[in-house]
Design an enzyme around this catalytic site. Sequence first.
Site, mmCIF file in Angstrom:
data_model
loop_
_atom_site.group_PDB
_atom_site.id
_atom_site.type_symbol
_atom_site.label_atom_id
_atom_site.label_comp_id
_atom_site.label_asym_id
_atom_site.label_seq_id
_atom_site.Cartn_x
_atom_site.Cartn_y
_atom_site.Cartn_z
ATOM 1 C CE1 TYR A 141 -3.380 -2.788 0.626
ATOM 2 C CE2 TYR A 141 -4.607 -0.809 1.179
ATOM 3 C CZ TYR A 141 -4.593 -2.146 0.848
ATOM 4 O OH TYR A 141 -5.769 -2.837 0.739
ATOM 5 C CE LYS A 192 2.602 -18.244 -1.086
ATOM 6 N NZ LYS A 192 1.726 -19.431 -1.100
ATOM 7 C CG ASP A 225 -1.289 -20.732 0.279
ATOM 8 O OD1 ASP A 225 -0.800 -20.608 1.435
ATOM 9 O OD2 ASP A 225 -0.756 -21.438 -0.604
ATOM 10 C CG ASP A 249 -7.893 -5.239 1.711
ATOM 11 O OD1 ASP A 249 -8.894 -4.749 2.281
ATOM 12 O OD2 ASP A 249 -7.757 -5.283 0.469
ATOM 13 C CG ASP A 253 -13.482 -7.748 2.228
ATOM 14 O OD1 ASP A 253 -13.280 -6.925 3.142
ATOM 15 O OD2 ASP A 253 -13.914 -7.423 1.094
#
Length: 373
Positions: A141, A192, A225, A249, A253
């Site tokens: 970001y 990750k 993942d 982020d 959701d």
Amino acid sequence: MTRKILLLPGDGIGTEVCREARKIIDWLNNNRNTGFVLDEALLGGAAYDAHGTPFPKETLEKAIKSDAILLGAVGGPKWEGLDYSARPERGLLGIRKELELFANLRPAIVFDELADASTLKREIVAGLDILIVRELTGDLYFGTPRGVETLPDGTRRGVNTLVYTSPEVQRIARVAFDLAKKRGGKLCSVDKANVLEATEMWRQEVQKIGDEEYPEIELSHMYVDNAAMQLVRNPKQFDVMVTTNVFGDILSDCAAMLTGSLGMLPSASLGAKDTGKCNALYEPVHGSAPDIAGKDIANPIATILSLVMMLRYSFSLMAEADMVETAIKSVLAKDLRTADIMQPGMKKLGCSEMGDAIMKELDSAKAAGVKVA
Ligand code: IPM
Ligand code: MG
């Protein structure tokens, strides 16, 4: 004692849901002597339309001086064609960065009354209570270099940079460990690390803080993942999760849908206590929902729950926070629903009707003399 709240309704349904939260704030002032002083400013597309920038100086000045900020949502198709620097989202990112609100708390709690509103089976989500701690001022970001360039042969090349420093990882890790300590004592850090060096460093730093400062917390690590998959497979295995800006982020959701609707998820964005600036902004996790904006059908509960977080974290008004939360639960127990959480046989309410229904519950709790701590 005055407590200064800055309202930033923003765009789309942001203005509608903030209006309902404002009713609750007024109610608390009138019935609980909370002494809130409200001010309002523009952010996002609305600010761009009025001032040519999504984050006007006046908004920043008001934000710095307030004790806490309540934000609706920003963005919409109207501003999609603008240059990145003028887009509504830049206003939101700008205020997070300027106030150094690095810790974003996104609790996903399934109210019993809504366990059947989730797209997942009741037994998977009933009783769910997890907390995602998202780092909010780093990562892709904000990292540089960034941008899109055209190479001599006409090829376009887009670049964003995933960057974290060890102090940035350590401070968000400490926030997450402290929260885990107050909750179930479990923390899962999501990265990750098998592919991205920056997140391997993240993993090592989180582990070090755990070993040295929080040996009593059960710390685990998970690739993002797998975490996305585990969130829909068996979300109750988690207590607190801590992760990077981008992964947070996305995962938040996903977690929101476990609770039945994005319209139910509140959030708090917090900074360090001693910066001399306002260090807390509260906002629903959902966006400005342009498709339903202006129709008075949005769900104001995520915003009102964000206000509940404000009462707890910024003002230590625990009794008032409990009152508002109980009022929301009572409304749901009476089978009153906004469209997003509507179920067969229940009564559908609009946005302002939902706000009024919550107020009515507050009134009757008061009339019944319900004891608050
Ligand atoms: C969120 C939103 C924002 C983000 C957008 C609107 C910039 O999706 O708060 O999750 O990506 O952080
Ligand atoms: Mg998001």
